[in-house]
Design a protein around this motif. Structure first.
Motif, PDB file in Angstrom:
ATOM      1  N   MET A 114     106.244  87.132  63.495  1.00  0.00           N
ATOM      2  CA  MET A 114     105.846  85.745  63.641  1.00  0.00           C
ATOM      3  C   MET A 114     104.822  85.394  62.573  1.00  0.00           C
ATOM      4  O   MET A 114     103.803  86.047  62.431  1.00  0.00           O
ATOM      5  N   ASN A 115     105.113  84.388  61.793  1.00  0.00           N
ATOM      6  CA  ASN A 115     104.157  83.895  60.817  1.00  0.00           C
ATOM      7  C   ASN A 115     103.533  82.606  61.333  1.00  0.00           C
ATOM      8  O   ASN A 115     104.220  81.758  61.894  1.00  0.00           O
ATOM      9  N   LEU A 116     102.242  82.482  61.124  1.00  0.00           N
ATOM     10  CA  LEU A 116     101.526  81.289  61.564  1.00  0.00           C
ATOM     11  C   LEU A 116     101.693  80.177  60.540  1.00  0.00           C
ATOM     12  O   LEU A 116     101.646  80.417  59.336  1.00  0.00           O
ATOM     13  N   THR A 117     101.885  78.966  61.022  1.00  0.00           N
ATOM     14  CA  THR A 117     101.956  77.815  60.123  1.00  0.00           C
ATOM     15  C   THR A 117     100.529  77.384  59.773  1.00  0.00           C
ATOM     16  O   THR A 117      99.560  77.828  60.389  1.00  0.00           O
ATOM     17  N   GLY A 118     100.408  76.497  58.801  1.00  0.00           N
ATOM     18  CA  GLY A 118      99.101  75.985  58.404  1.00  0.00           C
ATOM     19  C   GLY A 118      98.401  75.269  59.547  1.00  0.00           C
ATOM     20  O   GLY A 118      97.195  75.404  59.753  1.00  0.00           O
ATOM     21  N   LYS A 119      99.166  74.525  60.322  1.00  0.00           N
ATOM     22  CA  LYS A 119      98.618  73.791  61.468  1.00  0.00           C
ATOM     23  C   LYS A 119      98.070  74.761  62.523  1.00  0.00           C
ATOM     24  O   LYS A 119      96.999  74.542  63.094  1.00  0.00           O
ATOM     25  N   GLN A 120      98.809  75.833  62.766  1.00  0.00           N
ATOM     26  CA  GLN A 120      98.378  76.825  63.744  1.00  0.00           C
ATOM     27  C   GLN A 120      97.135  77.575  63.264  1.00  0.00           C
ATOM     28  O   GLN A 120      96.214  77.835  64.043  1.00  0.00           O
ATOM     29  N   LYS A 121      97.100  77.930  61.971  1.00  0.00           N
ATOM     30  CA  LYS A 121      95.916  78.595  61.418  1.00  0.00           C
ATOM     31  C   LYS A 121      94.696  77.692  61.510  1.00  0.00           C
ATOM     32  O   LYS A 121      93.598  78.143  61.828  1.00  0.00           O
ATOM     33  N   ASN A 122      94.877  76.417  61.218  1.00  0.00           N
ATOM     34  CA  ASN A 122      93.784  75.449  61.315  1.00  0.00           C
ATOM     35  C   ASN A 122      93.241  75.402  62.740  1.00  0.00           C
ATOM     36  O   ASN A 122      92.026  75.369  62.952  1.00  0.00           O
ATOM     37  N   TYR A 123      94.123  75.375  63.715  1.00  0.00           N
ATOM     38  CA  TYR A 123      93.741  75.350  65.119  1.00  0.00           C
ATOM     39  C   TYR A 123      92.946  76.610  65.480  1.00  0.00           C
ATOM     40  O   TYR A 123      91.900  76.539  66.131  1.00  0.00           O
ATOM     41  N   LEU A 124      93.432  77.777  65.049  1.00  0.00           N
ATOM     42  CA  LEU A 124      92.757  79.041  65.344  1.00  0.00           C
ATOM     43  C   LEU A 124      91.400  79.139  64.647  1.00  0.00           C
ATOM     44  O   LEU A 124      90.452  79.683  65.208  1.00  0.00           O
ATOM     45  N   ARG A 125      91.304  78.605  63.420  1.00  0.00           N
ATOM     46  CA  ARG A 125      90.012  78.582  62.727  1.00  0.00           C
ATOM     47  C   ARG A 125      88.984  77.797  63.524  1.00  0.00           C
ATOM     48  O   ARG A 125      87.825  78.175  63.607  1.00  0.00           O
ATOM     49  N   GLY A 126      89.429  76.675  64.085  1.00  0.00           N
ATOM     50  CA  GLY A 126      88.536  75.849  64.897  1.00  0.00           C
ATOM     51  C   GLY A 126      88.022  76.594  66.113  1.00  0.00           C
ATOM     52  O   GLY A 126      86.847  76.491  66.477  1.00  0.00           O
ATOM     53  N   ILE A 127      88.890  77.347  66.753  1.00  0.00           N
ATOM     54  CA  ILE A 127      88.484  78.140  67.917  1.00  0.00           C
ATOM     55  C   ILE A 127      87.537  79.261  67.495  1.00  0.00           C
ATOM     56  O   ILE A 127      86.534  79.532  68.154  1.00  0.00           O
ATOM     57  N   ALA A 128      87.839  79.920  66.374  1.00  0.00           N
ATOM     58  CA  ALA A 128      87.055  81.069  65.930  1.00  0.00           C
ATOM     59  C   ALA A 128      85.678  80.683  65.402  1.00  0.00           C
ATOM     60  O   ALA A 128      84.764  81.513  65.388  1.00  0.00           O
ATOM     61  N   HIS A 129      85.513  79.444  64.995  1.00  0.00           N
ATOM     62  CA  HIS A 129      84.265  79.014  64.369  1.00  0.00           C
ATOM     63  C   HIS A 129      83.033  79.319  65.222  1.00  0.00           C
ATOM     64  O   HIS A 129      82.020  79.793  64.715  1.00  0.00           O
TER      65      HIS A 129
END
Length: 98
Positions: free
Chosen positions: A1-16
């Motif tokens: 499974m590869n993450l899309t840019g939108k999904q990575k952006n969402y995860l970055r927000g959570i990880a911040h």
């Protein structure tokens, strides 16, 4: 499974707002550190890792090694902090659709 840019952006927000769960010391990526990463991924799905202060190319290679061994996806690498993601059997994070 590869993450899309939108999904990575969402995860970055959570990880911040999260603190690093695992710290890799001077001995590098040992078997004990990999076990801790595996445990953290099973419990949290999204893990922040503090890397040693090496050259950028070495940190990129270390992140690639971590993601391949743990079968996870890289989300972000900024400075000495990397973020990885792997879904668990019972997902805790719902990713946005593609």
């Amino acid at each position: 499974m590869n993450l899309t840019g939108k999904q990575k952006n969402y995860l970055r927000g959570i990880a911040h707002s999260k603190n690093p769960i695992v710290t890799i010391g001077g001995k590098g990526l040992t078997e004990a550190v990999m076990k801790e990463i595996e445990l953290a991924l099973d419990q949290h799905e999204l893990v922040k890792i503090k890397l040693p202060s090496n050259a950028k190319a070495e940190k990129v290679a270390l992140m690639a090694q971590i993601t391949s061994q743990s079968k996870s996806q890289p989300v972000q690498l900024i400075g000495r902090v990397g973020v990885i993601y792997r879904t668990s059997d019972e997902p805790k994070i719902t990713l946005p659709s593609i």
